[in-house]
Design a protein around this motif. Structure first.
Motif, PDB file in Angstrom:
ATOM      1  N   LEU A  52       0.848  -1.191   0.000  1.00  0.00           N
ATOM      2  CA  LEU A  52       0.000   0.000   0.000  1.00  0.00           C
ATOM      3  C   LEU A  52       0.884   1.242   0.000  1.00  0.00           C
ATOM      4  CD1 LEU A  52      -2.558  -1.145   2.741  1.00  0.00           C
ATOM      5  CD2 LEU A  52      -2.752  -1.422   0.263  1.00  0.00           C
ATOM      6  N   LYS A  53       0.274   2.408  -0.180  1.00  0.00           N
ATOM      7  CA  LYS A  53       1.044   3.654  -0.206  1.00  0.00           C
ATOM      8  C   LYS A  53       0.461   4.684   0.757  1.00  0.00           C
ATOM      9  CE  LYS A  53       2.909   3.285  -4.892  1.00  0.00           C
ATOM     10  NZ  LYS A  53       3.059   3.958  -6.214  1.00  0.00           N
ATOM     11  N   CYS A  54       1.361   5.483   1.322  1.00  0.00           N
ATOM     12  CA  CYS A  54       0.954   6.595   2.193  1.00  0.00           C
ATOM     13  C   CYS A  54       1.953   7.723   2.024  1.00  0.00           C
ATOM     14  CB  CYS A  54       0.885   6.148   3.655  1.00  0.00           C
ATOM     15  SG  CYS A  54       2.490   5.804   4.405  1.00  0.00           S
ATOM     16  N   THR A  55       1.627   8.864   2.593  1.00  0.00           N
ATOM     17  CA  THR A  55       2.532  10.022   2.560  1.00  0.00           C
ATOM     18  C   THR A  55       3.000  10.308   3.976  1.00  0.00           C
ATOM     19  OG1 THR A  55       1.369  10.973   0.657  1.00  0.00           O
ATOM     20  CG2 THR A  55       2.758  12.459   1.954  1.00  0.00           C
ATOM     21  N   ILE A  56       4.281  10.613   4.126  1.00  0.00           N
ATOM     22  CA  ILE A  56       4.828  10.903   5.456  1.00  0.00           C
ATOM     23  C   ILE A  56       5.784  12.086   5.378  1.00  0.00           C
ATOM     24  CG2 ILE A  56       6.700   9.210   5.159  1.00  0.00           C
ATOM     25  CD1 ILE A  56       6.545   8.737   8.208  1.00  0.00           C
ATOM     26  N   SER A  57       5.802  12.898   6.423  1.00  0.00           N
ATOM     27  CA  SER A  57       6.723  14.034   6.511  1.00  0.00           C
ATOM     28  C   SER A  57       7.174  14.208   7.950  1.00  0.00           C
ATOM     29  CB  SER A  57       6.046  15.324   6.019  1.00  0.00           C
ATOM     30  OG  SER A  57       4.920  15.632   6.821  1.00  0.00           O
ATOM     31  N   ILE A  58       8.314  14.886   8.123  1.00  0.00           N
ATOM     32  CA  ILE A  58       8.867  15.153   9.466  1.00  0.00           C
ATOM     33  C   ILE A  58       9.285  16.617   9.522  1.00  0.00           C
ATOM     34  CG2 ILE A  58      10.582  14.486  11.191  1.00  0.00           C
ATOM     35  CD1 ILE A  58      10.944  11.845   9.644  1.00  0.00           C
ATOM     36  N   SER A  59       8.705  17.359  10.452  1.00  0.00           N
ATOM     37  CA  SER A  59       8.980  18.795  10.527  1.00  0.00           C
ATOM     38  C   SER A  59       9.322  19.229  11.951  1.00  0.00           C
ATOM     39  CB  SER A  59       7.759  19.580  10.047  1.00  0.00           C
ATOM     40  OG  SER A  59       7.922  20.974  10.286  1.00  0.00           O
ATOM     41  N   CYS A  60      10.267  20.172  12.036  1.00  0.00           N
ATOM     42  CA  CYS A  60      10.577  20.808  13.329  1.00  0.00           C
ATOM     43  C   CYS A  60      10.485  22.325  13.170  1.00  0.00           C
ATOM     44  CB  CYS A  60      11.955  20.393  13.832  1.00  0.00           C
ATOM     45  SG  CYS A  60      13.326  20.840  12.744  1.00  0.00           S
ATOM     46  N   ALA A  61       9.562  22.763  12.318  1.00  0.00           N
ATOM     47  CA  ALA A  61       9.423  24.188  11.998  1.00  0.00           C
ATOM     48  C   ALA A  61       9.115  25.038  13.226  1.00  0.00           C
ATOM     49  CB  ALA A  61       8.329  24.382  10.946  1.00  0.00           C
ATOM     50  N   THR A  62       8.459  24.462  14.230  1.00  0.00           N
ATOM     51  CA  THR A  62       8.113  25.240  15.429  1.00  0.00           C
ATOM     52  C   THR A  62       9.353  25.724  16.169  1.00  0.00           C
ATOM     53  OG1 THR A  62       7.964  23.204  16.723  1.00  0.00           O
ATOM     54  CG2 THR A  62       5.931  24.031  15.763  1.00  0.00           C
ATOM     55  N   VAL A  63      10.450  25.000  15.998  1.00  0.00           N
ATOM     56  CA  VAL A  63      11.692  25.387  16.679  1.00  0.00           C
ATOM     57  C   VAL A  63      12.186  26.733  16.164  1.00  0.00           C
ATOM     58  CG1 VAL A  63      14.104  24.742  17.106  1.00  0.00           C
ATOM     59  CG2 VAL A  63      12.320  22.992  17.095  1.00  0.00           C
ATOM     60  N   LEU A  64      11.927  27.027  14.900  1.00  0.00           N
ATOM     61  CA  LEU A  64      12.403  28.276  14.303  1.00  0.00           C
ATOM     62  C   LEU A  64      11.851  29.497  15.027  1.00  0.00           C
ATOM     63  CD1 LEU A  64      12.038  27.316  10.521  1.00  0.00           C
ATOM     64  CD2 LEU A  64      14.094  27.203  11.965  1.00  0.00           C
ATOM     65  N   ASP A  65      10.687  29.355  15.645  1.00  0.00           N
ATOM     66  CA  ASP A  65      10.093  30.457  16.410  1.00  0.00           C
ATOM     67  C   ASP A  65      10.445  30.403  17.888  1.00  0.00           C
ATOM     68  OD1 ASP A  65       8.771  31.473  14.139  1.00  0.00           O
ATOM     69  OD2 ASP A  65       7.127  30.042  14.411  1.00  0.00           O
ATOM     70  N   ASN A  66      11.271  29.433  18.250  1.00  0.00           N
ATOM     71  CA  ASN A  66      11.636  29.258  19.666  1.00  0.00           C
ATOM     72  C   ASN A  66      13.130  28.989  19.831  1.00  0.00           C
ATOM     73  OD1 ASN A  66       8.847  28.949  21.275  1.00  0.00           O
ATOM     74  ND2 ASN A  66       8.629  27.892  19.308  1.00  0.00           N
ATOM     75  N   MET A  67      13.920  29.624  19.002  1.00  0.00           N
ATOM     76  CA  MET A  67      15.369  29.387  19.045  1.00  0.00           C
ATOM     77  C   MET A  67      15.988  29.783  20.378  1.00  0.00           C
ATOM     78  SD  MET A  67      16.125  27.922  16.208  1.00  0.00           S
ATOM     79  CE  MET A  67      17.908  28.070  16.030  1.00  0.00           C
ATOM     80  N   ASP A  68      15.339  30.705  21.084  1.00  0.00           N
ATOM     81  CA  ASP A  68      15.854  31.126  22.380  1.00  0.00           C
ATOM     82  C   ASP A  68      15.744  30.023  23.426  1.00  0.00           C
ATOM     83  OD1 ASP A  68      13.054  31.512  22.055  1.00  0.00           O
ATOM     84  OD2 ASP A  68      13.000  32.651  23.923  1.00  0.00           O
ATOM     85  N   LYS A  69      14.840  29.058  23.193  1.00  0.00           N
ATOM     86  CA  LYS A  69      14.658  27.944  24.121  1.00  0.00           C
ATOM     87  C   LYS A  69      15.497  26.728  23.746  1.00  0.00           C
ATOM     88  CE  LYS A  69       9.764  29.104  24.940  1.00  0.00           C
ATOM     89  NZ  LYS A  69       8.384  28.554  24.842  1.00  0.00           N
ATOM     90  N   LEU A  70      15.999  26.718  22.519  1.00  0.00           N
ATOM     91  CA  LEU A  70      16.676  25.536  21.994  1.00  0.00           C
ATOM     92  C   LEU A  70      18.018  25.285  22.667  1.00  0.00           C
ATOM     93  CD1 LEU A  70      16.608  23.284  19.797  1.00  0.00           C
ATOM     94  CD2 LEU A  70      17.859  24.890  18.316  1.00  0.00           C
ATOM     95  N   ASN A  71      18.274  24.023  22.958  1.00  0.00           N
ATOM     96  CA  ASN A  71      19.579  23.611  23.464  1.00  0.00           C
ATOM     97  C   ASN A  71      20.656  24.112  22.490  1.00  0.00           C
ATOM     98  OD1 ASN A  71      21.973  22.071  23.948  1.00  0.00           O
ATOM     99  ND2 ASN A  71      20.754  20.488  24.941  1.00  0.00           N
TER     100      ASN A  71
END
Length: 289
Positions: free
Chosen positions: A157-176
């Motif tokens: 069978l077929k499906c679509t999958i994606s992986i995103s960490c776009a929310t980090v771009l607005d929270n770089m001050d919190k990022l390790n």
């Protein structure tokens, strides 16, 4: 001599018994020390990119200093003690996500939040959790399956999958700080791609395979109490790397399931999205009731 033995026979018998007891205790103690069980800390799959951890609270970060690791562990412990459901409730432990004041091994816009809230409010008439602490699934949504009972066929069978960490771009001050270099400029770790899978496989199975095929680091841990795998890190970005309520969550066909990713059976044409949330799911449209 005979008279002496008769006179003191009870004392002699007592002394012999005491000596026998002490001798037995000595040998018994010596043998116990050699039977200590061995502790297996972790196991790794046949690829360097996919790793299975054996403890839900373990966080992997080879590039982080001991001090940073200590701070991270402290921050994690504080999160687990919080009365607000932590990030892990939205993924492998998401069975508790719609129950207030639940604690811990996650799984935008106001319109997305409203949509998710509306979906989650459409619960079934039942209110009892199943044996894996899963709350009733909203009406019309797929029921969880048990991985050990699933039959995997050769039907492709077929499906679509994606992986995103776009929310980090607005929270770089919190990022390790040690993780800044691994964050893609556009937030995409894997842009939407159509993949083939076997009928009966789970969201976890599809994620594991796509990470292996694209050489994307993946770390996960089995949480038996929820009968599901919990995703700790993808592309070396881990839970709590961008705040105390950050981590990975998944979405299928615009719905954030309230059970673990290895209990969700993928169907032909499904759209799977993995998000890294910095705000316990609220920033990607997942709302905890």
């Amino acid at each position: 001599m005979i008279e002496f033995l008769k006179k003191h026979k009870y004392k002699i018998i007592a002394a012999v018994c005491a000596l026998a007891v002490l001798t037995g205790a000595f040998f018994a103690g010596g043998s116990l020390g050699n039977n200590s069980p061995e502790v297996v800390k972790s196991s790794t799959s046949d690829t360097a990119f996919v790793t299975e951890s054996t403890t839900a609270s373990q966080s992997k970060n080879d590039s982080t200093s001991p001090t940073e690791n200590s701070n991270k562990a402290t921050e994690k412990n504080k999160s687990e003690q919080s009365t607000t459901a932590p990030t892990s409730t939205l993924q492998a432990k998401s069975e508790q996500s719609v129950v207030s004041n639940q604690t811990s091994k996650l799984s935008g816009s106001s319109s997305a939040s409203s949509k998710s809230s509306s979906q989650n409010s459409q619960s079934t008439s039942g209110t009892k959790q199943d044996k894996y602490k899963t709350d009733p699934v909203p009406e019309g949504k797929p029921q969880p399956v048990e991985p050990q009972e699933q039959e995997i066929t050769d039907n492709k069978l077929k499906c679509t999958i994606s992986i995103s960490c776009a929310t980090v771009l607005d929270n770089m001050d919190k990022l390790n700080k040690s993780k800044k270099e691994i964050i893609p400029d556009d937030g995409w770790i894997l842009e939407p791609v159509t993949v083939t899978f076997n009928e009966g496989e789970s969201v976890f199975d599809v994620l594991k395979q796509v990470c292996k095929d694209n050489k994307i680091q993946l770390e996960f841990v089995l949480t038996p109490v929820y009968n599901s795998y919990y995703i700790e890190g993808i592309n070396n970005l881990y839970e709590f790397d961008c705040g105390s309520i950050s981590g990975w969550t998944y979405e299928v066909n615009d719905w954030f399931p309230n059970y673990g990713c290895s209990r969700y059976e993928v169907k032909n044409g499904d759209v799977i999205e993995w998000h890294f949330t910095c705000n316990n799911g609220a920033d990607v449209g997942a709302v905890i009731q």
